[in-house]
Design a protein around this motif. Structure first.
Motif, PDB file in Angstrom:
ATOM      1  N   GLU A 251       0.835  -1.205   0.000  1.00 20.27           N
ATOM      2  CA  GLU A 251       0.000   0.000   0.000  1.00 20.27           C
ATOM      3  C   GLU A 251       0.868   1.253   0.000  1.00 20.27           C
ATOM      4  OE1 GLU A 251      -3.512   2.096  -0.179  1.00 20.27           O
ATOM      5  OE2 GLU A 251      -3.147  -0.062  -0.394  1.00 20.27           O
ATOM      6  N   GLU A 252       1.984   1.175   0.723  1.00 13.85           N
ATOM      7  CA  GLU A 252       2.890   2.317   0.750  1.00 13.85           C
ATOM      8  C   GLU A 252       3.508   2.564  -0.630  1.00 13.85           C
ATOM      9  OE1 GLU A 252       6.932   3.754   3.159  1.00 13.85           O
ATOM     10  OE2 GLU A 252       6.022   1.804   3.552  1.00 13.85           O
ATOM     11  N   ARG A 253       3.944   1.453  -1.289  1.00 15.11           N
ATOM     12  CA  ARG A 253       4.516   1.610  -2.629  1.00 15.11           C
ATOM     13  C   ARG A 253       3.493   2.139  -3.629  1.00 15.11           C
ATOM     14  NH1 ARG A 253       6.994  -3.394  -1.166  1.00 15.11           N
ATOM     15  NH2 ARG A 253       5.376  -4.524  -2.292  1.00 15.11           N
ATOM     16  N   ARG A 254       2.236   1.633  -3.523  1.00 15.60           N
ATOM     17  CA  ARG A 254       1.192   2.120  -4.422  1.00 15.60           C
ATOM     18  C   ARG A 254       0.925   3.602  -4.215  1.00 15.60           C
ATOM     19  NH1 ARG A 254      -3.950   3.364  -4.836  1.00 15.60           N
ATOM     20  NH2 ARG A 254      -4.201   3.284  -2.586  1.00 15.60           N
ATOM     21  N   MET A 256       3.048   5.759  -3.100  1.00 14.64           N
ATOM     22  CA  MET A 256       4.185   6.510  -3.635  1.00 14.64           C
ATOM     23  C   MET A 256       4.114   6.601  -5.159  1.00 14.64           C
ATOM     24  SD  MET A 256       7.304   5.111  -1.233  1.00 14.64           S
ATOM     25  CE  MET A 256       8.498   6.082  -2.141  1.00 14.64           C
ATOM     26  N   ALA A 257       3.684   5.485  -5.821  1.00 13.02           N
ATOM     27  CA  ALA A 257       3.560   5.509  -7.274  1.00 13.02           C
ATOM     28  C   ALA A 257       2.489   6.502  -7.727  1.00 13.02           C
ATOM     29  CB  ALA A 257       3.232   4.114  -7.794  1.00 13.02           C
ATOM     30  N   VAL A 258       1.364   6.506  -7.013  1.00  9.79           N
ATOM     31  CA  VAL A 258       0.296   7.466  -7.343  1.00  9.79           C
ATOM     32  C   VAL A 258       0.784   8.894  -7.166  1.00  9.79           C
ATOM     33  CG1 VAL A 258      -1.985   8.290  -6.652  1.00  9.79           C
ATOM     34  CG2 VAL A 258      -1.557   5.835  -6.848  1.00  9.79           C
ATOM     35  N   ALA A 259       1.542   9.115  -6.092  1.00  6.31           N
ATOM     36  CA  ALA A 259       2.056  10.463  -5.848  1.00  6.31           C
ATOM     37  C   ALA A 259       3.031  10.885  -6.947  1.00  6.31           C
ATOM     38  CB  ALA A 259       2.739  10.506  -4.486  1.00  6.31           C
ATOM     39  N   GLU A 260       3.898   9.927  -7.372  1.00  3.03           N
ATOM     40  CA  GLU A 260       4.833  10.252  -8.447  1.00  3.03           C
ATOM     41  C   GLU A 260       4.091  10.543  -9.760  1.00  3.03           C
ATOM     42  OE1 GLU A 260       7.570   7.091  -8.756  1.00  3.03           O
ATOM     43  OE2 GLU A 260       8.631   7.558  -6.871  1.00  3.03           O
ATOM     44  N   GLU A 261       3.030   9.741 -10.025  1.00  2.00           N
ATOM     45  CA  GLU A 261       2.240   9.967 -11.247  1.00  2.00           C
ATOM     46  C   GLU A 261       1.591  11.348 -11.230  1.00  2.00           C
ATOM     47  OE1 GLU A 261      -1.491   7.921 -13.691  1.00  2.00           O
ATOM     48  OE2 GLU A 261      -0.773   7.088 -11.786  1.00  2.00           O
TER      49      GLU A 261
END
Length: 326
Positions: A251-254, A256-261
């Motif tokens: 969930e943390e990685r997801r 972070m990915a959403v934030a980067e996107e």
């Protein structure tokens, strides 16, 4: 009037007679003399004055005399009574100990009594051992299987340890600790079920009765039941914890990915805004070039031809290579 005076005098004589019998217990003194106990009327009167029941002292002296216990006298019993002791219980204990050939002195008996223990019951327990049932004791073997054991502890009172010695609660606690230690050191719960007397041997070797008021004669395992599979429960809990940790990390990685996107989209929008802003400045620059004479009309048309040619080449390059040519 004379009749009333006579009745009053008679009543006074009766009251004085009963007071005399109360403070001078002649019948009690006579009973002691008949039983072979040497005690004077003066001693009995002084007991009344000191608020010591003469009947208790005399009865105890008679019992001790009949049992041939010569170390007991009236003064010692009176002193023990005034100290808050139980004279009758002490004498009963001395008689029982003498009949059972148990070494118990008057000083030891009174000390045990004043310590708050029932000395007569202690002598009886020394003659007839007492069986104490332990509460269910749960322990886990090395293979992770829980066992619930119940034991019966046969104890005998230790007269010398009654003063200052630990009671039944301490014995039960130590036996429970020994059972847990014995089962916990077993490689498998099956070995305990096959040979439950091994627990008794291990526990007895520990000397659990040291410092207590009892002597442990035997420890018998009355029942052994199988409880939970603690090892499996722990493994399930560990697996559940690992799964929760993995889910949290995913969930943390997801996130972070959403934030980067979102950050990339914001940067792209910012770049497009700058391009649009730059394109909006092109006509103004061209108009300024026309006014200043830096750009002619022929130059403008050449630039338009180049843009059209570039646009055509882009459309051709984006077309599919498998598409048949007409």
């Amino acid at each position: 009037m004379e009749g009333i005076g006579f009745i009053g005098m008679l009543a006074g004589i009766v009251v004085l007679f009963f007071l005399f019998l109360y403070y001078v217990p002649v019948m009690l003194w006579f009973s002691a003399i008949v039983s072979g106990v040497k005690i004077s009327l003066v001693q009995l009167v002084l007991m009344r004055i000191r608020k010591v029941p003469p009947s208790i002292i005399v009865s105890a002296l008679i019992e001790a005399h009949k049992a041939d216990i010569k170390e007991v006298d009236a003064e010692q019993l009176e002193t023990h009574f005034l100290a808050g002791g139980h004279v009758t219980s002490v004498v009963h204990a001395l008689v029982s100990a003498a009949k059972a050939n148990i070494d118990l002195s008057f000083q030891m008996a009174t000390a045990i009594d004043l310590a708050g223990r029932d000395v007569f019951e202690a002598v009886q327990m020394s003659v007839n051992p007492k069986v104490i049932d332990t509460p269910p004791v749960a322990a886990v073997a090395k293979d992770g299987i829980q066992l619930i054991a119940k034991a019966r502890v046969t104890v005998r009172a230790s007269i010398k340890q009654l003063v200052g010695g630990a009671g039944e609660e301490t014995v039960l606690a130590r036996v429970g600790e020994g059972i847990v230690s014995s089962i916990g050191s077993s490689a498998s719960h099956k070995a305990v079920l096959e040979n439950p007397d091994s627990i008794s041997k291990v526990v007895l070797e520990k000397g659990l009765d040291a410092g207590t008021a009892f002597e442990i004669l035997s420890i018998d395992i009355a029942d052994v039941d199988i409880g939970k599979n603690i090892g499996a429960v722990l493994q399930i809990d560990q697996a559940e914890a690992d799964k929760n940790i993995a889910q949290a990390k995913a969930e943390e990685r997801r996130a972070m990915a959403v934030a980067e996107e979102q950050e990339m989209k914001a940067k792209a929008q910012e770049a497009r805004a700058k391009v649009i802003e730059a394109e909006a400045e092109v006509p103004l620059a061209m108009a300024e070039s026309f006014r200043s004479g830096n750009l002619g009309i022929m130059d403008y048309y050449k630039m338009k031809n180049i843009e059209a040619d570039t646009s055509m080449r882009d459309s051709i390059s984006k077309s599919s290579p498998d598409k048949p040519k007409k």
